[in-house]
Design an enzyme around this catalytic site. Structure first.
Site, PDB file in Angstrom:
ATOM      1  N   TRP A 109     -19.219  37.755  41.570  1.00  0.00           N
ATOM      2  CA  TRP A 109     -20.195  38.793  41.236  1.00  0.00           C
ATOM      3  C   TRP A 109     -20.217  39.142  39.754  1.00  0.00           C
ATOM      4  O   TRP A 109     -21.118  39.842  39.299  1.00  0.00           O
ATOM      5  CB  TRP A 109     -19.852  40.080  42.022  1.00  0.00           C
ATOM      6  N   GLY A 142     -14.048  31.894  41.031  1.00  0.00           N
ATOM      7  CA  GLY A 142     -13.520  33.112  41.651  1.00  0.00           C
ATOM      8  C   GLY A 142     -12.029  33.220  41.434  1.00  0.00           C
ATOM      9  O   GLY A 142     -11.479  32.654  40.486  1.00  0.00           O
ATOM     10  N   GLU A 157     -13.143  27.053  39.030  1.00  0.00           N
ATOM     11  CA  GLU A 157     -13.142  27.902  37.832  1.00  0.00           C
ATOM     12  C   GLU A 157     -12.512  29.218  38.256  1.00  0.00           C
ATOM     13  O   GLU A 157     -13.168  30.060  38.880  1.00  0.00           O
ATOM     14  CB  GLU A 157     -14.580  28.139  37.355  1.00  0.00           C
ATOM     15  N   LEU A 158     -11.230  29.408  37.942  1.00  0.00           N
ATOM     16  CA  LEU A 158     -10.502  30.531  38.540  1.00  0.00           C
ATOM     17  C   LEU A 158     -10.129  31.589  37.501  1.00  0.00           C
ATOM     18  O   LEU A 158     -10.733  31.649  36.448  1.00  0.00           O
ATOM     19  CB  LEU A 158      -9.282  29.981  39.283  1.00  0.00           C
ATOM     20  N   CYS A 194     -13.494  36.501  33.412  1.00  0.00           N
ATOM     21  CA  CYS A 194     -12.334  35.615  33.540  1.00  0.00           C
ATOM     22  C   CYS A 194     -11.708  35.396  32.182  1.00  0.00           C
ATOM     23  O   CYS A 194     -10.496  35.286  32.063  1.00  0.00           O
ATOM     24  CB  CYS A 194     -12.750  34.301  34.187  1.00  0.00           C
ATOM     25  N   GLU A 219      -3.261  38.966  36.868  1.00  0.00           N
ATOM     26  CA  GLU A 219      -4.533  39.153  36.169  1.00  0.00           C
ATOM     27  C   GLU A 219      -4.994  40.598  36.404  1.00  0.00           C
ATOM     28  O   GLU A 219      -5.067  41.046  37.548  1.00  0.00           O
ATOM     29  CB  GLU A 219      -5.585  38.182  36.718  1.00  0.00           C
TER      30      GLU A 219
HETATM   31  P1  NAP Z   1     -13.234  36.277  44.684  1.00  0.00           P
HETATM   32  O1  NAP Z   1     -12.866  37.449  45.476  1.00  0.00           O
HETATM   33  O2  NAP Z   1     -12.333  35.111  44.713  1.00  0.00           O
HETATM   34  O3  NAP Z   1     -14.697  35.845  45.153  1.00  0.00           O
HETATM   35  C1  NAP Z   1     -15.379  34.745  44.612  1.00  0.00           C
HETATM   36  C2  NAP Z   1     -16.262  34.160  45.674  1.00  0.00           C
HETATM   37  O4  NAP Z   1     -15.443  33.540  46.667  1.00  0.00           O
HETATM   38  C3  NAP Z   1     -17.103  35.188  46.436  1.00  0.00           C
HETATM   39  O5  NAP Z   1     -18.327  34.620  46.789  1.00  0.00           O
HETATM   40  C4  NAP Z   1     -16.249  35.464  47.666  1.00  0.00           C
HETATM   41  O6  NAP Z   1     -17.002  35.974  48.754  1.00  0.00           O
HETATM   42  C5  NAP Z   1     -15.728  34.088  47.956  1.00  0.00           C
HETATM   43  N1  NAP Z   1     -14.466  34.027  48.689  1.00  0.00           N
HETATM   44  C6  NAP Z   1     -13.353  34.742  48.464  1.00  0.00           C
HETATM   45  N2  NAP Z   1     -12.364  34.360  49.311  1.00  0.00           N
HETATM   46  C7  NAP Z   1     -12.879  33.396  50.086  1.00  0.00           C
HETATM   47  C8  NAP Z   1     -12.361  32.619  51.160  1.00  0.00           C
HETATM   48  N3  NAP Z   1     -11.097  32.739  51.570  1.00  0.00           N
HETATM   49  N4  NAP Z   1     -13.174  31.730  51.763  1.00  0.00           N
HETATM   50  C9  NAP Z   1     -14.442  31.575  51.336  1.00  0.00           C
HETATM   51  N5  NAP Z   1     -14.997  32.278  50.327  1.00  0.00           N
HETATM   52  C10 NAP Z   1     -14.227  33.174  49.703  1.00  0.00           C
HETATM   53  O7  NAP Z   1     -13.398  36.621  43.154  1.00  0.00           O
HETATM   54  P2  NAP Z   1     -14.241  37.803  42.541  1.00  0.00           P
HETATM   55  O8  NAP Z   1     -13.457  39.048  42.728  1.00  0.00           O
HETATM   56  O9  NAP Z   1     -15.638  37.778  43.048  1.00  0.00           O
HETATM   57  O10 NAP Z   1     -14.278  37.358  41.004  1.00  0.00           O
HETATM   58  C11 NAP Z   1     -13.244  37.643  40.148  1.00  0.00           C
HETATM   59  C12 NAP Z   1     -12.347  36.449  39.929  1.00  0.00           C
HETATM   60  O11 NAP Z   1     -13.120  35.329  39.494  1.00  0.00           O
HETATM   61  C13 NAP Z   1     -11.370  36.696  38.819  1.00  0.00           C
HETATM   62  O12 NAP Z   1     -10.123  36.155  39.143  1.00  0.00           O
HETATM   63  C14 NAP Z   1     -11.992  35.971  37.634  1.00  0.00           C
HETATM   64  O13 NAP Z   1     -11.081  35.653  36.615  1.00  0.00           O
HETATM   65  C15 NAP Z   1     -12.577  34.772  38.305  1.00  0.00           C
HETATM   66  N6  NAP Z   1     -13.638  34.150  37.492  1.00  0.00           N
HETATM   67  C16 NAP Z   1     -13.412  32.945  36.924  1.00  0.00           C
HETATM   68  C17 NAP Z   1     -14.374  32.336  36.117  1.00  0.00           C
HETATM   69  C18 NAP Z   1     -14.134  30.991  35.468  1.00  0.00           C
HETATM   70  O14 NAP Z   1     -15.090  30.370  35.025  1.00  0.00           O
HETATM   71  N7  NAP Z   1     -12.913  30.493  35.395  1.00  0.00           N
HETATM   72  C19 NAP Z   1     -15.591  32.994  35.902  1.00  0.00           C
HETATM   73  C20 NAP Z   1     -15.779  34.244  36.484  1.00  0.00           C
HETATM   74  C21 NAP Z   1     -14.804  34.806  37.296  1.00  0.00           C
HETATM   75  P3  NAP Z   1     -17.037  37.555  49.065  1.00  0.00           P
HETATM   76  O15 NAP Z   1     -17.549  38.232  47.855  1.00  0.00           O
HETATM   77  O16 NAP Z   1     -17.980  37.622  50.204  1.00  0.00           O
HETATM   78  O17 NAP Z   1     -15.638  37.963  49.411  1.00  0.00           O
END
Ligand code: NAP
Length: 460
Positions: A130, A206, A228-229, A262, A359
């Site tokens: 998001w 994510g 991309e974590l 991130c 993080e």
């Molecule tokens: P998140 O909770 O991991 O969610 C990311 C996506 O994955 C969402 O669509 C989420 O769905 C889905 N998801 C989560 N757990 C899942 C599972 N077990 N099975 C299937 N789908 C799953 O991360 P976030 O809170 O949205 O974003 C923040 C994280 O993203 C931070 O750690 C940040 O550093 C990282 N990030 C990394 C980059 C990069 O390029 N390296 C860029 C931006 C963000 P729901 O929302 O429906 O739970």
């Protein structure tokens, strides 16, 4: 899990959305698979017309795209507009350059002829976060659509209006149904999509936890994935840095998107000689931020994306302090409605404190003072993450020399880690694998096919 728009500025529920039924999901997959057969046969030029039109529409409807970002996840409206512009730039970039990036590459074998052709994989599945509700989608969709793939996306549960707006964008631009599909689906359905033989590749942006779950499932199916974590970027300040300008960048690096990037600077590592002065100025600048409605251009401190995100961050800060960290400033939620947190600085974080490795996704800066550049590099590398990082110094050669010792996917000198369409983005270690953006991002989901022409009389 649900798909719900809630305004984090005041907690108002804006809209809720039903998850797709299994029947609807099957129909979406079938449409995407059928679309691939048509889309992949189009020329680069034909695809570019549609993709470029999507960029034009994004710019024309900038306000229409920016407002739901601010409403659903609290991004300051000026930053939301900036994200719309950046997303349009990415889409344009691939419309213009994809054919050059993916043209056949001549090889020079000792005999005969050979070339590498780039063939599309098929239907790709993206799972997206998001924090940049359009930029994340653009950097997955634009290169892959131009490569001849089609994409289906499960976006984060808290930004369904943005997810739906981005799907509509492609239809409005003239893309056939199934070229870009938004899925409002459960985690179970995510697993079934990964298992589905029509899906040929998976990209997730994510958290580490989500990355491990989705990469493992992709691995079980022997499907290529990119991850991309998270990150815990170091922001290194050397004793020869321009202090005032460095502090300005420190505030931007920490507070852009309310710290929910991130590549936000998460660990401020400052050489002893400048440490007190840096901390003093950094604290003063953070204290000046003005909380308010993120729709108001005068606001400089917006809410976090959700109440849950705020609660998690407050708990991390509390635990860090219980384990010995010192609160230099902030640490609490703001005494007002909405998911607002005080800009926070923690210091004295020892390696046995969970804060040393975790993080912090929000306006929390971890401050470290070090003796010299060697200690700075050692501390920067003492992390399970390896996404970005930055070095501030007046001596660019010194900056480049130190950059070569930092174990991350990206290092910036005299600028916080950031992104443009033409620079590759991605990390190593727990920050994932693969790259998005630039000429590299478009190579991830294409078959590098060798086509060899030999003389029929050549020896075996
Ligand atoms: P998140 O909770 O991991 O969610 C990311 C996506 O994955 C969402 O669509 C989420 O769905 C889905 N998801 C989560 N757990 C899942 C599972 N077990 N099975 C299937 N789908 C799953 O991360 P976030 O809170 O949205 O974003 C923040 C994280 O993203 C931070 O750690 C940040 O550093 C990282 N990030 C990394 C980059 C990069 O390029 N390296 C860029 C931006 C963000 P729901 O929302 O429906 O739970």
């Amino acid at each position: 899990m649900s798909y719900e728009s809630v305004n984090p500025y005041d907690g108002t529920v804006l809209q809720t959305f039903e998850e797709m039924t299994d029947g609807q999901l099957e129909s979406a997959l079938a449409t995407a698979a059928a679309c691939f057969e048509i889309w992949n046969k189009k020329s680069y030029g034909e695809r570019a017309v549609i993709v470029a039109r999507a960029a034009v529409l994004m710019r024309e409807r900038s306000e229409e795209f920016a407002r739901p970002v601010t409403l659903e996840m609290g991004k300051l409206i000026t930053q939301a507009r900036g994200e719309v512009e950046l997303s349009a730039d990415i889409i344009d970039y691939y419309a213009k350059n994809a054919e050059t990036f993916l043209g056949p590459e001549a090889l020079h074998p000792t005999t005969g002829e050979a070339e590498i052709q780039n063939a599309a994989f098929g239907v790709l599945f993206g799972v997206e976060p998001w924090n940049f509700p359009y930029y994340q989608l653009a950097r997955f969709a634009a290169p892959n659509l131009m490569a001849g793939n089609v994409v289906i996306v499960k976006h984060a549960g808290c930004v369904p209006q943005c997810a739906i707006a981005f799907e509509k964008l492609w239809l409005d631009a003239g893309a056939p149904a199934g070229a870009y599909t938004n899925l409002l689906i459960s985690y179970d359905q995510v697993n079934r999509v990964i298992d589905d033989p029509r899906i040929k590749g998976i990209a997730l942006t994510g958290s580490v936890e989500a990355g491990k779950a989705v990469a493992a499932r992709a691995g079980l199916n022997l499907k290529k994935s990119t991850m991309e974590l998270g990150g815990s970027d170091a922001f290194i300040v050397l004793e020869d840095a321009d202090l005032d300008k460095t502090v300005e960048w420190a505030v931007w690096a920490k507070m852009n998107n309310t710290g929910q990037c991130c590549v936000a600077a998460k660990r401020f590592i400052v050489v002893e000689e400048l440490a007190d002065r840096f901390l003093d100025k950094f604290q003063t600048a953070l204290a000046k931020l003005k909380p308010g409605n993120p729709m108001d251009v005068a606001t400089t401190l917006g809410p976090l994306s959700t109440e849950a995100a705020l609660i998690k961050l407050l708990a991390q800060v509390k635990q860090a302090v219980e384990k010995g960290a010192k609160l230099v400033m902030g640490g609490k939620r703001l005494n007002r409605p909405g998911a607002f947190m005080e800009p926070t600085i923690l210091s004295h974080i020892t390696p046995d404190n969970p804060a040393f490795r975790d993080e912090f996704f929000g306006p929390v800066a971890l401050f470290f003072r070090v003796k010299d550049e060697n200690e700075a590099i050692a501390l920067a590398n003492d992390s399970e993450f390896g996404l970005g990082g930055s070095i501030f110094t007046r001596d660019v050669h010194r900056g480049k020399r130190l950059a070569s010792h930092i174990n991350t996917g990206m290092v910036f000198i005299n600028h916080p880690t950031w992104t443009t369409p033409d620079l590759p983005f991605g990390g190593i270690k727990n920050s994932g694998y693969g790259r998005e953006l630039s000429s590299m991002g478009i190579q991830e989901f294409v078959n590098k096919k060798l086509v060899r022409t030999a003389s029929i009389d050549a020896p075996a």
